[in-house]
Each structure stands twice: as C-alpha cells, then as structure tokens.
Design an enzyme around this catalytic site. Structure first.
Site, PDB file in Angstrom:
ATOM      1  N   HIS A   1      36.564  36.508  36.355  1.00 61.30           N
ATOM      2  CA  HIS A   1      35.670  37.175  37.255  1.00 61.30           C
ATOM      3  C   HIS A   1      36.010  38.706  37.189  1.00 61.30           C
ATOM      4  O   HIS A   1      35.007  39.385  36.887  1.00 61.30           O
ATOM      5  CB  HIS A   1      35.393  36.508  38.561  1.00 61.30           C
ATOM      6  CG  HIS A   1      34.746  37.354  39.494  1.00 61.30           C
ATOM      7  ND1 HIS A   1      33.249  37.120  39.712  1.00 61.30           N
ATOM      8  CD2 HIS A   1      34.889  38.382  40.138  1.00 61.30           C
ATOM      9  CE1 HIS A   1      32.726  38.006  40.652  1.00 61.30           C
ATOM     10  NE2 HIS A   1      33.847  38.804  40.752  1.00 61.30           N
ATOM     11  N   GLU A   2      36.950  38.972  37.368  1.00 59.48           N
ATOM     12  CA  GLU A   2      37.527  40.382  37.404  1.00 59.48           C
ATOM     13  C   GLU A   2      37.557  41.097  36.190  1.00 59.48           C
ATOM     14  O   GLU A   2      37.043  42.105  36.026  1.00 59.48           O
ATOM     15  CB  GLU A   2      38.791  40.495  38.057  1.00 59.48           C
ATOM     16  CG  GLU A   2      39.137  39.931  39.710  1.00 59.48           C
ATOM     17  CD  GLU A   2      38.092  40.427  40.472  1.00 59.48           C
ATOM     18  OE1 GLU A   2      37.861  41.593  40.478  1.00 59.48           O
ATOM     19  OE2 GLU A   2      37.836  39.734  41.479  1.00 59.48           O
TER      20      GLU A   2
ATOM     21  N   HIS B   1      33.982  42.261  35.400  1.00 56.30           N
ATOM     22  CA  HIS B   1      33.614  43.686  36.069  1.00 56.30           C
ATOM     23  C   HIS B   1      34.078  44.912  35.089  1.00 56.30           C
ATOM     24  O   HIS B   1      33.301  45.663  35.016  1.00 56.30           O
ATOM     25  CB  HIS B   1      34.393  43.819  37.474  1.00 56.30           C
ATOM     26  CG  HIS B   1      33.719  42.829  38.472  1.00 56.30           C
ATOM     27  ND1 HIS B   1      32.471  43.097  38.780  1.00 56.30           N
ATOM     28  CD2 HIS B   1      34.286  42.159  39.368  1.00 56.30           C
ATOM     29  CE1 HIS B   1      31.911  42.511  39.921  1.00 56.30           C
ATOM     30  NE2 HIS B   1      33.323  41.798  40.332  1.00 56.30           N
TER      31      HIS B   1
ATOM     32  N   GLU C   1      28.176  41.730  41.198  1.00 61.76           N
ATOM     33  CA  GLU C   1      29.012  40.179  41.532  1.00 61.76           C
ATOM     34  C   GLU C   1      28.467  39.045  40.697  1.00 61.76           C
ATOM     35  O   GLU C   1      29.173  38.489  39.999  1.00 61.76           O
ATOM     36  CB  GLU C   1      29.114  40.176  43.092  1.00 61.76           C
ATOM     37  CG  GLU C   1      29.896  41.033  43.942  1.00 61.76           C
ATOM     38  CD  GLU C   1      31.466  41.118  43.464  1.00 61.76           C
ATOM     39  OE1 GLU C   1      31.725  40.253  42.486  1.00 61.76           O
ATOM     40  OE2 GLU C   1      32.062  42.059  44.064  1.00 61.76           O
TER      41      GLU C   1
HETATM   42 ZN   LIG Z   1      33.880  40.713  41.874  1.00 62.34          ZN
END
Ligand SMILES: [Zn+2]
Length: 295
Positions: free
Chosen positions: A138-139, A142, A201
């Site tokens: 997830h990171e 980004h 997100e």
């Molecule tokens: Zn996030």
C-alpha cells in the site's frame, strides 16, 4: 472549469514538465514534477527523518531489529520487482519508534516504525509476511502513483509550479516542494506521518492489493487488515487515522479480491510465493515489460 485549467496547465508546462497518467484510470493527472527528480525529493525527506530519529537516540535498521529488518527488505524487494517502477532506487529502513505507521517517500524510500507490530495497538502480527506485505505494498503504491508530488502540484498555482519546475531542474527537487511536502506528511512529532486524500488512499489500496498478489503474498490479508484498522482507535499518528470506522476501504478492496486472488494463484504457481524469492533475476525483464507509463 477544473478540466480546462488542467489542460491549460499541462499545455503550458508540457515543454518543461509532463502531466502524469493515473496508474489506475489511465487518465491524465496534474503533476508538475519530473519523475526523474522524485528519488532526490524522497532522499531529502529520508535524510531529515533519519537525523531526527537518531537525535532522539532511537535505533535504526538492523540495530532496531535484525530479523524484522531483513524481513522488510526481502518483502520490499519482491514488491518492487512487480511494481510499475521496479527501477526506482528503493531503500528500506526500520526505526525503533512506538508509532503504528510506515511510509514510502517519492522514489521508493521506505520507512517502517516498529510500532507497526506492537502486540497491543499494532496493525500487523510480528513476523507475518502477508500482513507486512499488505502494508508495504500500500505504501509503495503511494510512491509509484506519485501521490506526494500530485498533491503538491494540486496546491500550487501555475505560476508557483513554473517556479518550482525551474527549481526542480536546477536542484533536482525544489525547496518549495520540500516545504510543501510537510503538508502531506504532517510532522507533529518530528516524525513523518503520511496523510493522503481519501481518493489517493483508495487508489493505493487497489494498486497495493495487486502488487502483493503478484509478488506471491495472500491478498486476503489486506482485506482482513483494513477491516481491523477500521475498528482501531484513531489517534492522529497511527495508520488507523486514514481508515474510517465505516470499513468502506475494506469493502472496496473486497471488490478487487477475486482479480487479486487470480494473480496470487498465478504467482504461487510460478514459484513467486516460495522463499527465498529471486526478485533480482526478474528485475530486468520486469523493467522492460513495465515501461515508465507516466511520461
Ligand atoms: Zn495510505
């Protein structure tokens, strides 16, 4: 109106900077930064953060926890190899910090705080590769979706961006951009704590789900984790702050789970799920298969 502005901005800056393409929708997004400068921007952020952590007397990397440090390095290598940007200069750090969070700065600089697996308030179980991969994927998403520079670009006017672009060309990353970086990574405790828009997100959730599945980690772990995150106390510094109690993010992820499971099964069948992984041997091939798509 917004669209006209975007087109104008892109047309004006196209000669010096490009507009990027959204990794999910393929639509044009506003980003004044040259992707080539992102690792340098991320390196500046990391350098500031390392200095602050060390100044507090906190241990880092193998000194913080040799076993877990090796684990996160291995997981990041596998995720990076299947990401949209396998050739980012990825770097992995672990800091002995009692905060339930992790981040990936532009260009692939990953920071994990040991609070992430705190037995009481942590999000993941210590040593659980699938769960840790869910957070790190997830990171990293980004960073590959370039959410930091995208957010910075949104807060700028065309004139400001023009100046920033010149600065970026001169310095490889504008100081204006570095200042604005603080707006995305709130810095209340002298620690960077990511704070992205809801849209970003959801995008990172979806991209990250596919990265982890392709790297051979069980994507069901992500759904379970984000369900748990929705129920946890939302203190400002924790990863839970970005997870609404409604559980909407976990439900969104569930929609993509069948697709992710197919990727996961395929990865496992080709041996990607087995340890030790060999992301290095795949790197060259992946780089060719995944040309830089945002330029
Ligand atoms: Zn996030």
């Amino acid at each position: 109106m917004k669209k006209i502005l975007l087109i104008t901005a892109c047309a004006i800056l196209a000669l010096v900077e490009g507009c990027a393409k959204d990794l999910v929708t393929g639509k044009t997004t506003l980003n004044y930064y040259d992707i080539k400068n992102e690792p340098q921007l991320g390196a500046q952020v990391l350098a500031v953060q390392e200095k602050e952590i060390k100044a507090k007397g906190k241990r880092m990397d193998a000194d913080a926890d040799p076993v877990e440090y090796e684990r996160i390095k291995r997981i990041v290598a596998r995720l990076a190899a299947v990401s949209h940007y396998p050739n980012f200069p990825y770097e992995v750090h672990l800091a002995e910090v009692d905060v339930v969070n992790a981040w990936c700065a532009p260009g692939g600089k990953v920071m994990v705080y040991t609070g992430l697996w705190d037995p009481k308030k942590g999000l993941v179980e210590k040593g659980n590769d699938d769960q840790i991969a869910a957070v790190l994927a997830h990171e990293i998403a980004h960073a590959t979706a370039r959410h930091v520079t995208e957010s910075i670009s949104k807060t700028m006017t065309i004139a400001m961006a023009g100046a920033a672009v010149q600065g970026a060309i001169a310095a490889g990353g504008s100081s204006q951009g570095a200042d604005l970086f603080g707006e995305i990574f709130a810095n209340g405790l002298d620690l960077y704590i990511p704070s992205y828009s809801r849209k970003n997100e959801l995008e990172a959730d979806r991209i990250g789900l596919f990265y982890m599945a392709k790297a051979g980690y069980d994507p069901r772990a992500a759904v379970a984790l984000w369900k748990k995150a929705a129920t946890m106390k939302k203190d400002r510094t924790s990863i839970y702050a970005s997870h609404p109690a409604s559980g909407v993010r976990a439900r969104e992820l569930e929609k993509y789970l069948p697709e992710a499971m197919a990727m996961y099964e395929k990865a496992k069948a080709s041996g990607a799920g087995a340890e030790p992984s060999a992301p290095e041997t795949k790197k060259g091939k992946k780089a060719a298969k995944n040309p830089v798509r945002t330029r």
